[in-house]
Write a protein that holds these residues in place. Structure first.
Motif, PDB file in Angstrom:
ATOM      1  N   MET A 140       0.931  -1.269  -0.058  1.00 42.64           N
ATOM      2  CA  MET A 140      -0.150  -0.179   0.100  1.00 42.64           C
ATOM      3  C   MET A 140       0.976   1.278   0.003  1.00 42.64           C
ATOM      4  O   MET A 140       1.883   1.202   0.557  1.00 42.64           O
ATOM      5  CB  MET A 140      -0.858  -0.058   1.189  1.00 42.64           C
ATOM      6  CG  MET A 140      -1.975  -1.132   1.118  1.00 42.64           C
ATOM      7  SD  MET A 140      -2.858  -1.311   2.867  1.00 42.64           S
ATOM      8  CE  MET A 140      -1.658  -1.977   4.029  1.00 42.64           C
ATOM      9  N   THR A 141       0.267   2.352  -0.611  1.00 43.41           N
ATOM     10  CA  THR A 141       1.064   3.678  -0.618  1.00 43.41           C
ATOM     11  C   THR A 141       0.306   4.693   0.127  1.00 43.41           C
ATOM     12  O   THR A 141      -0.754   4.814  -0.197  1.00 43.41           O
ATOM     13  CB  THR A 141       1.309   4.119  -2.143  1.00 43.41           C
ATOM     14  OG1 THR A 141       1.966   2.988  -2.733  1.00 43.41           O
ATOM     15  CG2 THR A 141       2.257   5.284  -2.167  1.00 43.41           C
ATOM     16  N   ILE A 142       0.993   5.464   0.753  1.00 47.39           N
ATOM     17  CA  ILE A 142       0.420   6.656   1.624  1.00 47.39           C
ATOM     18  C   ILE A 142       0.724   7.751   0.938  1.00 47.39           C
ATOM     19  O   ILE A 142       1.953   7.975   0.480  1.00 47.39           O
ATOM     20  CB  ILE A 142       1.070   6.709   3.022  1.00 47.39           C
ATOM     21  CG1 ILE A 142       0.556   5.663   4.043  1.00 47.39           C
ATOM     22  CG2 ILE A 142       0.498   7.978   3.462  1.00 47.39           C
ATOM     23  CD1 ILE A 142       0.956   5.424   5.433  1.00 47.39           C
ATOM     24  N   THR A 143      -0.267   8.627   0.203  1.00 47.63           N
ATOM     25  CA  THR A 143       0.196   9.612  -0.563  1.00 47.63           C
ATOM     26  C   THR A 143      -0.960  10.865  -0.307  1.00 47.63           C
ATOM     27  O   THR A 143      -1.540  10.864   0.416  1.00 47.63           O
ATOM     28  CB  THR A 143      -0.254   9.140  -2.053  1.00 47.63           C
ATOM     29  OG1 THR A 143       0.225  10.179  -2.870  1.00 47.63           O
ATOM     30  CG2 THR A 143      -1.647   8.559  -2.075  1.00 47.63           C
ATOM     31  N   ASP A 144      -0.364  11.874  -0.982  1.00 49.93           N
ATOM     32  CA  ASP A 144      -1.409  13.163  -1.126  1.00 49.93           C
ATOM     33  C   ASP A 144      -1.609  13.683   0.345  1.00 49.93           C
ATOM     34  O   ASP A 144      -2.647  14.396   0.365  1.00 49.93           O
ATOM     35  CB  ASP A 144      -2.653  12.928  -1.748  1.00 49.93           C
ATOM     36  CG  ASP A 144      -2.430  12.374  -3.274  1.00 49.93           C
ATOM     37  OD1 ASP A 144      -1.272  12.712  -3.846  1.00 49.93           O
ATOM     38  OD2 ASP A 144      -3.276  11.522  -3.835  1.00 49.93           O
ATOM     39  N   ILE A 145      -0.751  13.687   1.312  1.00 46.75           N
ATOM     40  CA  ILE A 145      -0.917  14.396   2.488  1.00 46.75           C
ATOM     41  C   ILE A 145      -0.576  16.016   2.122  1.00 46.75           C
ATOM     42  O   ILE A 145       0.312  16.254   1.902  1.00 46.75           O
ATOM     43  CB  ILE A 145       0.080  13.875   3.623  1.00 46.75           C
ATOM     44  CG1 ILE A 145       0.156  12.436   3.877  1.00 46.75           C
ATOM     45  CG2 ILE A 145      -0.072  14.778   4.679  1.00 46.75           C
ATOM     46  CD1 ILE A 145      -1.228  11.972   4.414  1.00 46.75           C
ATOM     47  N   ALA A 146      -1.707  16.721   2.382  1.00 45.49           N
ATOM     48  CA  ALA A 146      -1.665  18.215   2.147  1.00 45.49           C
ATOM     49  C   ALA A 146      -2.748  19.096   2.935  1.00 45.49           C
ATOM     50  O   ALA A 146      -3.657  18.350   3.226  1.00 45.49           O
ATOM     51  CB  ALA A 146      -1.854  18.111   0.488  1.00 45.49           C
ATOM     52  N   LEU A 147      -2.299  20.268   3.252  1.00 43.85           N
ATOM     53  CA  LEU A 147      -3.292  21.046   3.580  1.00 43.85           C
ATOM     54  C   LEU A 147      -4.173  21.571   2.660  1.00 43.85           C
ATOM     55  O   LEU A 147      -3.541  21.730   1.603  1.00 43.85           O
ATOM     56  CB  LEU A 147      -2.482  22.278   4.341  1.00 43.85           C
ATOM     57  CG  LEU A 147      -3.408  23.252   5.224  1.00 43.85           C
ATOM     58  CD1 LEU A 147      -3.960  22.727   6.295  1.00 43.85           C
ATOM     59  CD2 LEU A 147      -2.951  24.528   5.363  1.00 43.85           C
ATOM     60  N   VAL A 148      -5.347  21.613   2.899  1.00 45.02           N
ATOM     61  CA  VAL A 148      -6.264  21.914   1.837  1.00 45.02           C
ATOM     62  C   VAL A 148      -7.078  23.406   2.245  1.00 45.02           C
ATOM     63  O   VAL A 148      -7.608  23.980   1.234  1.00 45.02           O
ATOM     64  CB  VAL A 148      -7.300  20.876   1.407  1.00 45.02           C
ATOM     65  CG1 VAL A 148      -6.556  19.740   0.694  1.00 45.02           C
ATOM     66  CG2 VAL A 148      -8.288  20.519   2.463  1.00 45.02           C
ATOM     67  N   GLU A 149      -7.266  23.640   3.219  1.00 41.86           N
ATOM     68  CA  GLU A 149      -7.661  24.967   3.733  1.00 41.86           C
ATOM     69  C   GLU A 149      -7.512  25.106   5.240  1.00 41.86           C
ATOM     70  O   GLU A 149      -7.407  24.383   6.023  1.00 41.86           O
ATOM     71  CB  GLU A 149      -9.243  25.055   3.281  1.00 41.86           C
ATOM     72  CG  GLU A 149     -10.007  24.282   4.163  1.00 41.86           C
ATOM     73  CD  GLU A 149     -11.443  24.532   3.909  1.00 41.86           C
ATOM     74  OE1 GLU A 149     -11.911  25.466   3.257  1.00 41.86           O
ATOM     75  OE2 GLU A 149     -12.231  23.578   3.977  1.00 41.86           O
ATOM     76  N   LYS A 150      -7.359  26.613   5.195  1.00 37.35           N
ATOM     77  CA  LYS A 150      -7.236  27.090   6.859  1.00 37.35           C
ATOM     78  C   LYS A 150      -7.951  28.389   6.785  1.00 37.35           C
ATOM     79  O   LYS A 150      -8.169  29.088   6.016  1.00 37.35           O
ATOM     80  CB  LYS A 150      -5.702  27.536   7.301  1.00 37.35           C
ATOM     81  CG  LYS A 150      -4.895  28.410   6.474  1.00 37.35           C
ATOM     82  CD  LYS A 150      -4.935  29.638   6.859  1.00 37.35           C
ATOM     83  CE  LYS A 150      -4.536  30.145   8.195  1.00 37.35           C
ATOM     84  NZ  LYS A 150      -4.909  31.628   8.533  1.00 37.35           N
TER      85      LYS A 150
END
Length: 167
Positions: free
Chosen positions: A143-153
C-alpha cells in the motif's frame, strides 16, 4: 517577509539562528480551523476486505479515525516547537475511493485561540493514513500513503487560505 522576526523568512528562528518557539501571547484569539487530506492506495482486493470488515486486526476505518483524532490532540508532543492547543473539535472522515483504489482521509481541527491548527490537521490525516496501513498490512504490504496536504485554513492574522489560491 510577513511573520519574519529576524530577516530569515522563518518565524521559528531566534536572532542567533537557533530554533525558537514563537511567542503568541500578544496575538488576538480568533476562531481558527484547518483541513488536511491524505490517501492510502491499495489493491481492489484489500479495499474490499477492509470494507467487508475482514482485516485481521479489526475495524480499520474506525480505528484509523480514532487514531487521527488522538494524534491531533498530541501534535505538540510530536512536532518540535508546536504549541499545546485546546482544540474544540477534531473530525476525521475516511471514505473509500474505488478510483484509487483505496481510502481517502479528511481531517479538520478547530479552536478559538492565538495560533493556527494546520499542524494538528496534518498530523491527524497522516496518523490516520499510517493506521490504515498498520491495520491492513497483513493483507497487503505494498500500500502507498500519498497526497498528504493542507487543503484549507481559516482565521488568524493571515486570514483564510485554500489550496490552489497560492501562498
Amino acid at each position: 517577509m510577513a511573520g519574519d522576526r529576524h530577516g530569515s523568512g522563518l518565524t521559528h528562528l531566534g536572532a542567533d539562528g537557533r530554533a525558537d518557539m514563537v511567542d503568541v501571547g500578544d496575538k488576538a484569539e480568533t476562531r481558527r480551523s484547518a483541513t488536511a487530506h491524505g490517501a492510502v492506495r491499495m489493491s481492489d482486493a484489500t479495499l474490499s476486505a477492509i470494507l467487508a470488515g475482514n482485516a485481521a486486526k479489526g475495524d480499520v476505518i474506525a480505528t484509523a479515525r480514532i487514531a487521527g483524532i488522538m494524534a491531533a490532540k498530541r501534535t505538540h508532543e510530536l512536532i518540535p516547537l508546536c504549541h499545546p492547543l485546546m482544540l474544540s473539535k477534531v473530525a476525521v472522515d475516511i471514505a473509500p475511493d474505488p478510483a484509487l483504489p483505496g481510502l481517502r482521509v479528511s481531517a479538520t481541527a478547530e479552536l478559538t485561540g492565538r495560533t493556527g491548527v494546520e499542524m494538528e490537521a496534518l498530523t491527524a490525516a497522516s496518523v490516520a493514513c499510517l493506521t490504515i496501513y498498520d491495520m491492513a498490512k497483513a493483507l497487503e504490504k505494498g500500500m502507498t500513503i500519498t497526497d498528504i496536504a493542507l487543503v484549507e485554513k481559516t482565521g488568524g492574522k493571515s486570514g483564510d487560505w485554500r489550496a490552489g489560491d497560492g501562498g
